[in-house]
Design an enzyme around this catalytic site. Sequence first.
Site, mmCIF file in Angstrom:
data_model
loop_
_atom_site.group_PDB
_atom_site.id
_atom_site.type_symbol
_atom_site.label_atom_id
_atom_site.label_comp_id
_atom_site.label_asym_id
_atom_site.label_seq_id
_atom_site.Cartn_x
_atom_site.Cartn_y
_atom_site.Cartn_z
ATOM 1 N N CYS A 60 0.860 -1.191 0.000
ATOM 2 C CA CYS A 60 0.000 0.000 0.000
ATOM 3 C C CYS A 60 0.895 1.239 0.000
ATOM 4 O O CYS A 60 1.710 1.434 0.906
ATOM 5 C CB CYS A 60 -0.906 0.002 1.232
ATOM 6 N N CYS A 107 0.571 3.429 3.123
ATOM 7 C CA CYS A 107 1.242 2.834 4.292
ATOM 8 C C CYS A 107 2.755 3.037 4.185
ATOM 9 O O CYS A 107 3.432 3.267 5.197
ATOM 10 C CB CYS A 107 0.905 1.348 4.419
ATOM 11 N N ASP A 160 -0.876 16.365 -2.458
ATOM 12 C CA ASP A 160 -1.123 15.421 -3.548
ATOM 13 C C ASP A 160 -0.054 15.615 -4.627
ATOM 14 O O ASP A 160 0.297 16.741 -4.974
ATOM 15 C CB ASP A 160 -2.521 15.631 -4.131
ATOM 16 N N ASN A 185 -13.090 9.393 -2.359
ATOM 17 C CA ASN A 185 -13.593 8.499 -3.397
ATOM 18 C C ASN A 185 -13.629 7.086 -2.833
ATOM 19 O O ASN A 185 -12.658 6.643 -2.215
ATOM 20 C CB ASN A 185 -12.675 8.546 -4.627
ATOM 21 N N HIS A 233 -8.530 8.031 2.286
ATOM 22 C CA HIS A 233 -7.917 9.367 2.257
ATOM 23 C C HIS A 233 -8.974 10.405 1.919
ATOM 24 O O HIS A 233 -9.916 10.141 1.185
ATOM 25 C CB HIS A 233 -6.760 9.429 1.255
HETATM 26 P P1 AMP Z 1 -8.110 8.698 -5.354
HETATM 27 O O1 AMP Z 1 -8.273 8.737 -6.853
HETATM 28 O O2 AMP Z 1 -9.216 9.358 -4.615
HETATM 29 O O3 AMP Z 1 -7.820 7.283 -4.885
HETATM 30 O O4 AMP Z 1 -6.868 9.606 -5.034
HETATM 31 C C1 AMP Z 1 -5.562 9.159 -4.937
HETATM 32 C C2 AMP Z 1 -4.696 10.383 -4.966
HETATM 33 O O5 AMP Z 1 -3.408 10.019 -4.497
HETATM 34 C C3 AMP Z 1 -4.509 10.982 -6.359
HETATM 35 O O6 AMP Z 1 -4.981 12.331 -6.346
HETATM 36 C C4 AMP Z 1 -3.011 10.892 -6.588
HETATM 37 O O7 AMP Z 1 -2.491 12.006 -7.283
HETATM 38 C C5 AMP Z 1 -2.464 10.800 -5.177
HETATM 39 N N1 AMP Z 1 -1.179 10.139 -5.035
HETATM 40 C C6 AMP Z 1 -0.815 8.930 -5.517
HETATM 41 N N2 AMP Z 1 0.438 8.641 -5.159
HETATM 42 C C7 AMP Z 1 0.888 9.681 -4.407
HETATM 43 C C8 AMP Z 1 2.101 9.986 -3.743
HETATM 44 N N3 AMP Z 1 3.154 9.137 -3.769
HETATM 45 N N4 AMP Z 1 2.214 11.164 -3.088
HETATM 46 C C9 AMP Z 1 1.173 12.029 -3.067
HETATM 47 N N5 AMP Z 1 -0.009 11.793 -3.652
HETATM 48 C C10 AMP Z 1 -0.145 10.644 -4.337
HETATM 49 ZN ZN ZN Z 2 -2.384 1.488 3.637
#
Ligand code: AMP
Ligand code: ZN
Length: 112
Positions: free
Chosen positions: A3, A6, A29, A85, A98
Amino acid sequence: MDCIFCKIIAGEIPSAKVYEDDKILAFKDINPMAPVHVLVIPKEHIPSCDGINSENSSYVAHIFENIPAIAKAAGCTNGYRVITNCGEDAKQSVKHLHFHILGGKSLPENMG
Ligand code: AMP
Ligand code: ZN
């Protein structure tokens, strides 16, 4: 467990942290959709909204207790939007609960 959030909590993957305490972490983000785009996560792995229960809901309460200060510190001076989401139709891409904080501009009215 494979994950990404995590791993961010464990410090195995870097993140731009904006708030941290013993229960929650907030970081920018990586692909911002607004001038302010912060993610707030529980330090316990909860897969999504569907995984919230009476055992772990204190993490969610703690997140919401801290969201106003996190949003203001990140630059939301005139309001913000909080989104989570959950599942396929919502296009949840990271399976660790999140909450997106979006702000720093006048946001579109359409939520989809
Ligand atoms: P969701 O589509 O609601 O699952 O959002 C996941 C979010 O996590 C997206 O907006 C991604 O840009 C963000 N995300 C994914 N990997 C990372 C990361 N390593 N650091 C910061 N944000 C991330
Ligand atoms: Zn996790």
